[in-house]
Scaffold this motif. Sequence first.
Motif, PDB file in Angstrom:
ATOM      1  N   SER A  10       0.856  -1.198   0.000  1.00 52.00           N
ATOM      2  CA  SER A  10       0.000   0.000   0.000  1.00 52.00           C
ATOM      3  C   SER A  10       0.885   1.238   0.000  1.00 52.00           C
ATOM      4  O   SER A  10       2.080   1.165   0.284  1.00 52.00           O
ATOM      5  CB  SER A  10      -0.925   0.022   1.220  1.00 52.00           C
ATOM      6  N   ARG A  11       0.274   2.366  -0.321  1.00 48.61           N
ATOM      7  CA  ARG A  11       1.016   3.633  -0.297  1.00 48.61           C
ATOM      8  C   ARG A  11       1.486   3.971   1.112  1.00 48.61           C
ATOM      9  O   ARG A  11       2.534   4.574   1.295  1.00 48.61           O
ATOM     10  CB  ARG A  11       0.140   4.759  -0.844  1.00 48.61           C
ATOM     11  N   ALA A  12       0.697   3.572   2.096  1.00 49.77           N
ATOM     12  CA  ALA A  12       1.003   3.902   3.487  1.00 49.77           C
ATOM     13  C   ALA A  12       2.311   3.274   3.966  1.00 49.77           C
ATOM     14  O   ALA A  12       2.959   3.815   4.859  1.00 49.77           O
ATOM     15  CB  ALA A  12      -0.146   3.467   4.385  1.00 49.77           C
ATOM     16  N   ILE A  13       2.699   2.152   3.380  1.00 52.46           N
ATOM     17  CA  ILE A  13       3.932   1.506   3.845  1.00 52.46           C
ATOM     18  C   ILE A  13       5.154   1.855   2.989  1.00 52.46           C
ATOM     19  O   ILE A  13       6.228   1.309   3.198  1.00 52.46           O
ATOM     20  CB  ILE A  13       3.771  -0.027   3.954  1.00 52.46           C
ATOM     21  N   PHE A  14       4.992   2.769   2.057  1.00 55.07           N
ATOM     22  CA  PHE A  14       6.132   3.250   1.266  1.00 55.07           C
ATOM     23  C   PHE A  14       6.780   4.345   2.104  1.00 55.07           C
ATOM     24  O   PHE A  14       6.494   5.523   1.959  1.00 55.07           O
ATOM     25  CB  PHE A  14       5.653   3.761  -0.087  1.00 55.07           C
ATOM     26  N   GLU A  15       7.628   3.938   3.039  1.00 49.47           N
ATOM     27  CA  GLU A  15       8.180   4.829   4.053  1.00 49.47           C
ATOM     28  C   GLU A  15       9.223   5.767   3.483  1.00 49.47           C
ATOM     29  O   GLU A  15       9.781   5.538   2.413  1.00 49.47           O
ATOM     30  CB  GLU A  15       8.740   3.999   5.197  1.00 49.47           C
ATOM     31  N   ASP A  16       9.504   6.822   4.256  1.00 53.62           N
ATOM     32  CA  ASP A  16      10.403   7.882   3.809  1.00 53.62           C
ATOM     33  C   ASP A  16      11.754   7.361   3.339  1.00 53.62           C
ATOM     34  O   ASP A  16      12.245   7.768   2.291  1.00 53.62           O
ATOM     35  CB  ASP A  16      10.595   8.922   4.911  1.00 53.62           C
ATOM     36  N   ASP A  17      12.369   6.452   4.088  1.00 59.43           N
ATOM     37  CA  ASP A  17      13.682   5.929   3.712  1.00 59.43           C
ATOM     38  C   ASP A  17      13.619   5.238   2.354  1.00 59.43           C
ATOM     39  O   ASP A  17      14.460   5.469   1.491  1.00 59.43           O
ATOM     40  CB  ASP A  17      14.188   4.951   4.779  1.00 59.43           C
ATOM     41  N   ALA A  18      12.606   4.417   2.155  1.00 60.91           N
ATOM     42  CA  ALA A  18      12.447   3.713   0.877  1.00 60.91           C
ATOM     43  C   ALA A  18      12.160   4.695  -0.250  1.00 60.91           C
ATOM     44  O   ALA A  18      12.674   4.541  -1.358  1.00 60.91           O
ATOM     45  CB  ALA A  18      11.330   2.680   0.984  1.00 60.91           C
TER      46      ALA A  18
END
Length: 108
Positions: free
Chosen positions: A60-68
Amino acid sequence: MNKTEAAYAASLEERRLAGDVLSWQFESVTLAIGGGVRYTPDFMVMTSDREIQFHEVKGSRAIFEDDAKVKFKVAASAFPMFHFFVAFSRSKSSGGGFDVEEAACRIA
């Protein structure tokens, strides 16, 4: 490979059988993106017109974290000869499959 990546691999295999993709590999390339930082895209894809693409797969978009996100964008900028895509899994109630977007920071 997690379940989302396995589902994406199945979609890539369907595209290969249809002739849209010549080949694909899972986590086969690691890119040095500067300062000792490395980025390993989930999939390397060669399209039928021999374009090399790198695909990152997220549930999901929500788990595309800043570091990634940062590594993804830096890699796309550092390697403009390749195309970078992120694929977000759609819920089954939304028809399943993936929403695939090309990196906005690609330099032509």
